[in-house]
Write an enzyme that holds these catalytic residues in place. Structure first.
Site, PDB file in Angstrom:
ATOM      1  N   CYS A  55       0.814  -1.222   0.000  1.00 21.32           N
ATOM      2  CA  CYS A  55       0.000   0.000   0.000  1.00 21.32           C
ATOM      3  C   CYS A  55       0.840   1.262   0.000  1.00 21.32           C
ATOM      4  O   CYS A  55       0.539   2.225  -0.720  1.00 21.32           O
ATOM      5  CB  CYS A  55      -0.974  -0.006   1.167  1.00 21.32           C
ATOM      6  SG  CYS A  55      -0.226   0.227   2.799  1.00 21.32           S
TER       7      CYS A  55
ATOM      8  N   HIS B  72      -2.514   1.429   6.861  1.00 22.43           N
ATOM      9  CA  HIS B  72      -2.821   1.435   5.430  1.00 22.43           C
ATOM     10  C   HIS B  72      -2.596   2.847   4.917  1.00 22.43           C
ATOM     11  O   HIS B  72      -2.941   3.823   5.585  1.00 22.43           O
ATOM     12  CB  HIS B  72      -4.254   0.985   5.158  1.00 22.43           C
ATOM     13  CG  HIS B  72      -4.602   0.975   3.702  1.00 22.43           C
ATOM     14  ND1 HIS B  72      -3.855   0.285   2.769  1.00 22.43           N
ATOM     15  CD2 HIS B  72      -5.589   1.597   3.006  1.00 22.43           C
ATOM     16  CE1 HIS B  72      -4.379   0.463   1.570  1.00 22.43           C
ATOM     17  NE2 HIS B  72      -5.431   1.260   1.690  1.00 22.43           N
TER      18      HIS B  72
ATOM     19  N   ASP C  16      -7.042   5.853  -3.697  1.00 22.27           N
ATOM     20  CA  ASP C  16      -6.287   4.696  -3.215  1.00 22.27           C
ATOM     21  C   ASP C  16      -6.001   3.749  -4.372  1.00 22.27           C
ATOM     22  O   ASP C  16      -6.928   3.240  -5.011  1.00 22.27           O
ATOM     23  CB  ASP C  16      -7.084   3.980  -2.121  1.00 22.27           C
ATOM     24  CG  ASP C  16      -6.259   2.950  -1.365  1.00 22.27           C
ATOM     25  OD1 ASP C  16      -5.117   2.676  -1.778  1.00 22.27           O
ATOM     26  OD2 ASP C  16      -6.765   2.418  -0.364  1.00 22.27           O
TER      27      ASP C  16
ATOM     28  N   ASN D  35     -13.324   4.296  10.641  1.00 21.22           N
ATOM     29  CA  ASN D  35     -14.247   4.445  11.783  1.00 21.22           C
ATOM     30  C   ASN D  35     -15.215   3.284  11.961  1.00 21.22           C
ATOM     31  O   ASN D  35     -16.272   3.448  12.578  1.00 21.22           O
ATOM     32  CB  ASN D  35     -15.051   5.746  11.647  1.00 21.22           C
ATOM     33  CG  ASN D  35     -15.542   6.257  12.988  1.00 21.22           C
ATOM     34  OD1 ASN D  35     -14.967   5.958  14.030  1.00 21.22           O
ATOM     35  ND2 ASN D  35     -16.628   7.022  12.979  1.00 21.22           N
TER      36      ASN D  35
ATOM     37  N   ASP E 245     -16.854  -0.066  13.569  1.00 23.12           N
ATOM     38  CA  ASP E 245     -16.907  -0.685  14.891  1.00 23.12           C
ATOM     39  C   ASP E 245     -16.389  -2.118  14.789  1.00 23.12           C
ATOM     40  O   ASP E 245     -16.631  -2.807  13.789  1.00 23.12           O
ATOM     41  CB  ASP E 245     -18.341  -0.706  15.424  1.00 23.12           C
ATOM     42  CG  ASP E 245     -18.803   0.652  15.927  1.00 23.12           C
ATOM     43  OD1 ASP E 245     -17.974   1.585  15.958  1.00 23.12           O
ATOM     44  OD2 ASP E 245     -19.990   0.779  16.270  1.00 23.12           O
TER      45      ASP E 245
ATOM     46  N   GLU F 121     -13.363  10.431  18.995  1.00 22.93           N
ATOM     47  CA  GLU F 121     -13.973   9.136  19.264  1.00 22.93           C
ATOM     48  C   GLU F 121     -14.903   9.219  20.472  1.00 22.93           C
ATOM     49  O   GLU F 121     -14.552   9.766  21.515  1.00 22.93           O
ATOM     50  CB  GLU F 121     -12.889   8.087  19.529  1.00 22.93           C
ATOM     51  CG  GLU F 121     -12.106   7.682  18.296  1.00 22.93           C
ATOM     52  CD  GLU F 121     -12.896   6.762  17.377  1.00 22.93           C
ATOM     53  OE1 GLU F 121     -14.116   6.606  17.576  1.00 22.93           O
ATOM     54  OE2 GLU F 121     -12.283   6.216  16.441  1.00 22.93           O
TER      55      GLU F 121
ATOM     56  N   GLU G  57     -19.245  12.103  16.286  1.00 21.12           N
ATOM     57  CA  GLU G  57     -18.647  10.904  15.670  1.00 21.12           C
ATOM     58  C   GLU G  57     -19.692   9.811  15.498  1.00 21.12           C
ATOM     59  O   GLU G  57     -19.772   9.156  14.452  1.00 21.12           O
ATOM     60  CB  GLU G  57     -17.478  10.422  16.532  1.00 21.12           C
ATOM     61  CG  GLU G  57     -16.770   9.181  15.997  1.00 21.12           C
ATOM     62  CD  GLU G  57     -17.311   7.913  16.608  1.00 21.12           C
ATOM     63  OE1 GLU G  57     -17.199   6.848  15.940  1.00 21.12           O
ATOM     64  OE2 GLU G  57     -17.847   7.967  17.731  1.00 21.12           O
TER      65      GLU G  57
END
Length: 761
Positions: free
Chosen positions: A333, A398, A421, A461, A463, A518, A523
């Site tokens: 990457c 990454h 990317d 972000n 979970d 966070e 958020e």
């Protein structure tokens, strides 16, 4: 001959340079005469067109491109900016307004068209003193005439497609029909690039810092700087590794043009940085089989190519690609990001590499990273909720690229930095491409905006949810735990105007541009806004985390250890209930590739414990250097795993921690006058402080303005032995330069060093 054939011919000329023959014979000027009817002898004959590439390059901020200094001269211009050139006529004749016809055709591609904005036609009257047309139109003015020359300025439209333009000059006598005009095909290539200095260009970068405009300085960093840093490593131990972008190398622009041809973007679409940047993410990798620049590989098997960690910059990759016309082996990457940054900056797109520490790869669009356990608490290797059969993963880091542009295709407020990317992770619209995703859209959870906002948002972000099999659940699993803080620990890039060759003072934390703090309401609202747009994601977030668990587990985190030192896997257990608890716990340590894939098991232990009421205990698994030294893989990433189940309550707990084994560095010493054209004595030193022999050793070094990518091989390096390599370098131009070195061996890679060198005239 079509345009691609023409471009390939230009490639062949460049290849001579890459092989070491960096000078070519000056191309002969020629003109073709239309055979019927024969032009009049009184028609002006073009002898030569002078683009004064070096002079114009100063105003166009392109003076450092090596193509500008080649012979024959190659003009590198930016759209939205005028350039000056001269036409010289043969036989001492001069241009006579009202008597002579002088018509200029600027053409892009095999089928230029005014309608498609790939052709500009300018009729020279001879009395044009000022530009009179809007900035999005071709325009011309005459700035001087002599007995046999005419000097003119041409305005390139601010929205002109980027690419290699060609000039045709038609001459004739007043009243002549088009078929009687004489045609001169100018042999010079004209590169037209994006122009972030121009306010009307969609890539224009404006900004204020400390209350005053810093736009030009920011462009010094994000367009003109040819050396930078890319942050790599585990959270807590990541460091910026130096990277030579090398956008001025004479192979870079031709390769950029080849990429645009190979991906078959219509020439008129090349005016749009959204389209161009998206295409570049596709062509820097070769995962679609379309002959992109780089093969990706993450399994440590690089014998038939170059290990990703051994690259020091983009230039050698681009030159190898140019020479072979085949994808280069191998990239990861951060290498994809380094090359993509090079290509963007070469084309005039402001760009910077961005590193996301603890990066999620969500394979099924749920904005969750899911781990599954059976009813006994054993980890499962499959994702039963993913119809594609793939499992989610967490990368230690990454790296992608941010490119700066306006987004007129989106609602107001979503321009600026866009995530792009080139690492082939997931297909987008059928191809391995990603972005441009508005960073502001990511921050606000606006996943309906193109392109790939949802994928980037999950990367920073998502979970992390642990699921335990439960026959009584309607989906067969219940949520055992949810970690909302694990992903996207830090998002880092290089701080503008700072380059620290010793420490990390040039780190800029840009996490808050991707998400609010966070755990804050903002958020959570952003993530839930994204979840609300996905039927599948809403199903995952429908099931709440189990409550009432009374044993608290904590895996003690490590950040880094110097190579050769021992450490321990430590877990604390606290029983908050008034009854004893039977706990089955498993601790292990592994070496890992940075994309989360396990390389080797280092140590593993499991046992059952009785934890008394209200008691606190500590579990410890010692790991010696002898246990892990022979099992380390690139970047020295290690992972601690801990899991436990509570028999009485069916509580399940699972936690991981990544840390990095820190490698030694290469020392670089530079002696000499430090003046242009005078030799520098450079010494690279590496001491093998490890308790093992290193084999197949190689020292790679590179520095723009000092040396192209070069290397020296050394067979074996015994424990305690010092490797010293000396060489002479000749500085090419004045200014601050960076010299970068990377020591590579079969046993260990990613041993680097750098130094600044200030060269005077």
């Amino acid at each position: 001959m079509d345009f691609l054939d023409e471009l390939n011919g230009f490639f062949r000329r460049i290849q001579l340079d890459v092989e070491g023959r960096r000078r070519e014979d000056r191309a002969l000027n020629s003109f073709s005469v239309l055979s019927a009817p024969k032009p009049s002898k009184n028609i002006l004959v073009i002898d030569k067109v002078y683009f004064y590439a070096k002079n114009n390059a100063i105003e166009h901020h392109t003076v450092r491109y090596e193509l500008v200094h080649r012979q024959p001269e190659t003009a590198v211009f930016r759209r939205g900016q005028p350039f000056t050139f001269i036409i010289r006529f043969a036989d001492g004749k001069s241009f006579s307004p009202g008597k002579d016809i002088l018509r200029l055709h600027f053409n892009l591609g095999p089928n230029p068209s005014i309608i498609k904005h790939t052709q500009g036609i300018l009729n020279v009257q001879g009395d044009e003193e000022e530009f009179t047309k809007e900035s999005d139109q071709w325009d011309i003015r005459v700035v001087g005439k002599t007995a046999d020359t005419i000097t003119m300025q041409v305005q390139i439209p601010v929205d002109a497609p980027i690419g290699i333009w060609k000039l045709e000059v038609y001459t004739g006598e007043a009243g002549d029909a088009a078929e009687r005009l004489r045609l001169y095909n100018c042999p010079n290539d004209i590169y037209v690039l994006f122009n972030p200095w121009c306010e009307d260009d969609t890539v224009y970068m404006e900004g204020e810092q400390d209350g005053r405009s810093k736009a030009s300085n920011l462009l010094d960093e994000y367009v003109l700087a040819d050396v930078g840093k890319i942050w790599m490593g585990a959270y807590g131990s990541a460091r910026g590794r130096e990277w030579v972008f090398g956008q001025y190398d004479d192979a870079t622009l031709p390769v950029c043009m080849y990429l645009l041809e190979a991906c078959k973007i219509p020439h008129f679409e090349r005016a749009n940085p959204v389209v161009v940047s998206r295409a570049l993410t596709k062509m820097v990798n070769q995962a679609d089989g379309d002959n992109g620049i780089l093969h990706g590989r993450w399994d440590g098997k690089y014998e038939d190519g170059t290990a990703p960690s051994a690259w020091t910059g983009s230039v050698k990759i681009i030159e190898d690609y140019l020479m072979t016309k085949m994808p280069v082996k191998y990239g990861q990457c951060w290498v994809f990001a380094g090359v993509l940054t090079t290509v963007c900056r070469a084309l005039g797109l402001p760009a910077r590499p961005v590193s996301n520490l603890v990066s999620a790869h969500d394979t099924n669009g749920t904005f969750t990273i899911d781990r599954f356990f059976d009813e006994k608490g054993n980890a499962m290797d499959i994702d039963p909720f993913n119809p594609g059969g793939e499992t989610d993963s967490i990368w230690n880091f990454h790296v992608w690229v941010e490119a700066w542009m306006a987004r007129p295709d989106l609602p107001k407020g979503y321009g600026g930095w866009q995530a792009i990317d080139a690492t082939p992770q997931e297909r987008s619209a059928g191809f391995y491409q990603c972005g441009p995703a508005s960073v502001e859209a990511v921050r606000k959870g606006q996943v309906g905006l193109v392109h790939d906002v949802a994928f980037v948002l999950a990367s920073v972000n998502a979970d992390c949810i642990s699921w335990r099999a439960d026959k009584n659940s309607e989906i067969g699993f219940v949520q055992a735990s949810c970690d909302r803080y694990k992903i996207g620990k830090q998002i880092l890039t290089k701080k503008p105007f700072v380059f620290d060759t010793v420490g990390q003072s040039d780190t800029e934390d840009i996490t808050n541009t991707y998400k609010s703090s966070e755990g804050s309401n903002e958020e959570r609202i952003s993530l839930l806004t994204a979840v609300g747009s996905s039927v599948r994601a809403k199903r995952f977030f429908r099931y709440p985390e189990r409550s009432g668990e009374d044993v608290v587990f904590d895996l003690i985190e490590l950040e880094r250890i110097p190579i050769g030192e021992s450490f321990s896997v430590v877990v604390t257990l606290q029983n908050r209930s008034k009854q004893a608890r039977t706990i089955h716990a498993t601790l292990s340590a592994t070496t890992n590739f940075y994309n989360g894939v396990k390389a080797h098991l280092v140590r593993h232990a499991s046992a059952t414990y009785i934890l008394q009421p209200m008691a606190r205990e500590e579990l410890r698994l010692p790991v010696s250097s002898k246990d892990y030294m022979s099992k380390l893989v690139e970047y020295g990433i290690m992972k601690l795993h801990a899991s436990a189940t509570v028999k009485e309550t069916n509580q399940t707990w699972f936690e991981e921690d990544d840390f990095q084994v820190i490698m030694p560095t290469v020392d670089i010493k530079v002696d000499g006058a430090k003046k242009v054209g005078q030799p520098l004595e450079v010494t690279f030193t590496f001491v093998n402080g490890l308790k093992m022999k290193l084999t197949q050793c190689k020292m790679v070094f590179e520095g723009p303005g000092l040396t192209r990518s070069d290397f020296r091989e050394y067979p074996d390096l015994a424990p305690g032995e010092t490797l010293t390599i000396s060489t002479k370098l000749i500085p090419k131009f004045a200014g601050e330069h960076s010299l970068i070195a990377c020591f590579d061996s079969k046993e260990f890679t990613e041993i680097t060093g750098s130094v600044k060198v200030v060269i005077s005239k």
